[in-house]
Enzyme design. Structure first.
Site, PDB file in Angstrom:
ATOM      1  N   SER A 109       0.875  -1.135   0.639  1.00  0.00           N
ATOM      2  CA  SER A 109      -0.123   0.097  -0.405  1.00  0.00           C
ATOM      3  C   SER A 109       0.695   1.386   0.252  1.00  0.00           C
ATOM      4  O   SER A 109       1.705   1.623  -0.843  1.00  0.00           O
ATOM      5  CB  SER A 109      -0.287  -0.595   1.771  1.00  0.00           C
ATOM      6  OG  SER A 109      -1.594   0.954   1.120  1.00  0.00           O
ATOM      7  N   ASP A 153      -8.028  -4.599  -6.903  1.00  0.00           N
ATOM      8  CA  ASP A 153      -7.195  -3.413  -5.913  1.00  0.00           C
ATOM      9  C   ASP A 153      -8.234  -2.221  -5.849  1.00  0.00           C
ATOM     10  O   ASP A 153      -8.096  -1.549  -7.378  1.00  0.00           O
ATOM     11  CB  ASP A 153      -5.844  -3.741  -5.638  1.00  0.00           C
ATOM     12  CG  ASP A 153      -5.691  -2.476  -4.572  1.00  0.00           C
ATOM     13  OD1 ASP A 153      -6.903  -2.019  -3.616  1.00  0.00           O
ATOM     14  OD2 ASP A 153      -4.235  -2.438  -4.156  1.00  0.00           O
TER      15      ASP A 153
END
Length: 552
Positions: free
Chosen positions: A192, A468
């Site tokens: 991330s 995602d």
């Protein structure tokens, strides 16, 4: 009630920031949950603490005395916390560092125990490390978290910490081993924000870190990140996406198109939220279902199935909540007023199911005022800046540099958004203005100058999830040119995966035929293969250097 708890679960996940980048514009009630008690600053009490003792390295608060951004400068140092596991280490093995990112570093210990760090260390006879990010957990360099004190909370300073760590750390019990980057290959991993972090680390400090794996990394800082919902739109169930867009459009036709009329109050009453003052707060309180895709994980202990539960409900043409029947007349009137008068009968049950899914939120307030429950406006709260106010940390980073304000307003006018257009940049940046007096857009150029979407470097791997929501800020963003995957620059997209799915792991006795899923197993297998090849390259290069010195 179970479904309702899951519906509220997104806020809990986002507040803890335990897995990833969090939602912008969190209600103040959720921010309050991030306030640290003083004892947690001293030690984290959990089972893994006994397994992995914590250590600290003294590092400079200010690495850049020539940069006016950090004035007044500091010559002091602070303790940067880390954990390590040397059970698989053998002489000549690498150091595998997981950058903890925007959370307490102790939250990442499972990855040292059985996740990606464990796997890579075992495969390479390496030493695994979890390294905390400055200002998070107990790695706090200042006495408080005022805006002035937070001036040292930048990605550049944290990257310099990470390089300093590689060049100066001595691991307990292995003090006689030369772990300097000239003698030992250092490999960084991050997921991330931390995925973008290690990509930058590899480019800016290539002499310290021999390689890096960016998992679900977001190297492109984006101020108005309306494409957060692109993954849900592209990969979500088609009927769910269609219904969410239509209901959201009806809501916007009322909140925006009928602003100042009785219909706004009527809409809020239908959802049981008549006392939520700000339209953005109201719209934000009824959009968690579509947000929940990010919370899906292959590991059942870490996953929420809220996204698909939500989709099953709002996609059904049958009435799911009989108690909402009493609202049908009012709902039908709103549908017609919003311009869908020819589709009232067709849309009625869909809208009622949407209302029924979110209506229980009103009951979650207990004795609190609804503005206290769902509001993002609280001048008194935002003024708090003592050392316990950890909610200030990631917002400061995205307000100053990273952006990622997830809006509905940014969606092109010829498209219907999945969240309300009342959730715009102005609304999403309330915390920037109120907490930090930041009134201008984030300085995304401070990040993107290093390459953004085009950030590439030898021995820098990108591993992303097909589904995602953060893919749109990464190297695998839809629409970017295709890239080959090579040993030097691995480029892996995990089929039907969401946010850094390769980071999790299971103990051998926990694995089944289905878990981990085959695409994750394959991605982790490839990671071990290319890291081993990187290490062989390190050995060849450094053996060559030794031979040259010997000849001289």
């Amino acid at each position: 009630m179970v479904g309702f708890k899951r519906a509220l679960g997104f806020f809990a996940l986002a507040s803890a920031a335990q897995a990833a980048l969090q939602r912008s514009a969190l209600p103040v009630r959720e921010l309050k949950k991030q306030v640290r008690s003083l004892h947690t600053l001293e030690a984290r009490e959990d089972d893994l603490k006994a397994v992995y003792p914590e250590y600290n390295l003294s590092v400079p608060i200010d690495h850049f005395h020539n940069d006016s951004l950090y004035e007044p400068h500091s010559d002091d140092k602070f303790n940067l916390r880390y954990w390590f596991d040397a059970q698989y280490y053998k002489p000549g093995g690498p150091v595998i560092v997981l950058a903890a990112g925007e959370t307490d570093g102790a939250d990442r210990l499972p990855f040292l125990q059985k996740g990606i760090v464990y796997q890579l260390a075992k495969a390479t006879n390496g030493l695994g490390v979890i390294l905390e990010h400055r200002y998070y957990g107990s790695s706090i360099p200042t006495e408080d978290l005022t805006t002035e004190s937070l001036r040292f909370l930048t990605t550049d300073q944290a990257l310099a910490d990470t390089a300093y760590f590689a060049n100066n750390v001595k691991f307990a019990g292995l003090e006689n081993v030369d772990f300097s980057p000239k003698k030992t290959p250092w490999i960084a991993y991050g997921g991330s924000y931390a995925g973008a972090f290690v990509a930058l680390l590899r480019k800016l400090y290539p002499d310290a870190y021999w390689g890096a794996i960016s998992s679900s990394g977001v190297p492109e800082a984006i101020y108005d990140y309306w494409k957060y919902f692109e993954a849900a739109e592209v990969y979500g169930p088609a009927e769910c996406v269609k219904t969410t867009k239509t209901v959201t459009d009806i809501i916007d036709k009322i909140l925006i198109g009928k602003k100042g009329t009785k219909y706004v109050d009527q809409l809020k009453n239908v959802f049981g939220l008549p006392n939520v003052t700000h339209d953005g707060d109201f719209a934000s309180a009824i959009n968690g279902g579509i947000y929940a895709l990010q919370s899906l994980n292959w590991d059942p202990t870490q996953s929420s199935n809220e996204f698909f539960e939500y989709c099953d409900i709002v996609s059904s043409p049958k009435l799911k909540y009989p108690k909402t029947e009493k609202l049908r007349e009012s709902v039908n009137e709103l549908i017609a007023v919003a311009g869908y008068e020819d589709e009232v009968d067709e849309l009625s049950n869909y809208v009622l199911n949407y209302v029924g899914y979110y209506a229980p939120r009103a009951d979650s307030c207990d004795e609190e005022d609804q503005d206290e429950c769902f509001g993002t406006y609280d001048e008194t709260f935002y003024k708090q800046d003592d050392i316990t106010q950890s909610w200030r940390l990631w917002p400061y980073q995205y307000c100053t540099q990273w952006g990622y304000l997830q809006t509905g307003s940014g969606v092109p006018e010829d498209q219907l958004p999945l969240i309300s257009r009342t959730i715009d940049v102005e609304y999403s940046s309330v915390i920037c203005r109120e907490a930090f007096n930041i009134t201008k857009p984030s300085d995304v150029d401070a990040i993107n100058k290093y390459g953004g979407f085009g950030l590439r470097y030898s021995r820098l791997a990108y591993v992303d999830g097909e589904w995602d929501p953060w893919r749109a800020a990464g190297a695998h963003a839809i629409g970017l040119p295709e890239r080959p995957s090579t040993v030097s620059e691995p480029f892996i997209l995990i089929d039907k995966a969401v946010h850094h799915w390769d980071e999790n792991g299971l103990f051998p006795n926990e694995t089944t035929a289905e878990l981990p899923p085959a695409p994750v197993v394959e991605a982790q297998r490839q990671e071990a293969i290319f890291v081993k090849k990187w290490l062989a390259e390190f050995k060849r290069e450094h053996s060559h250097c030794k031979d040259k010195k010997a000849k001289n």
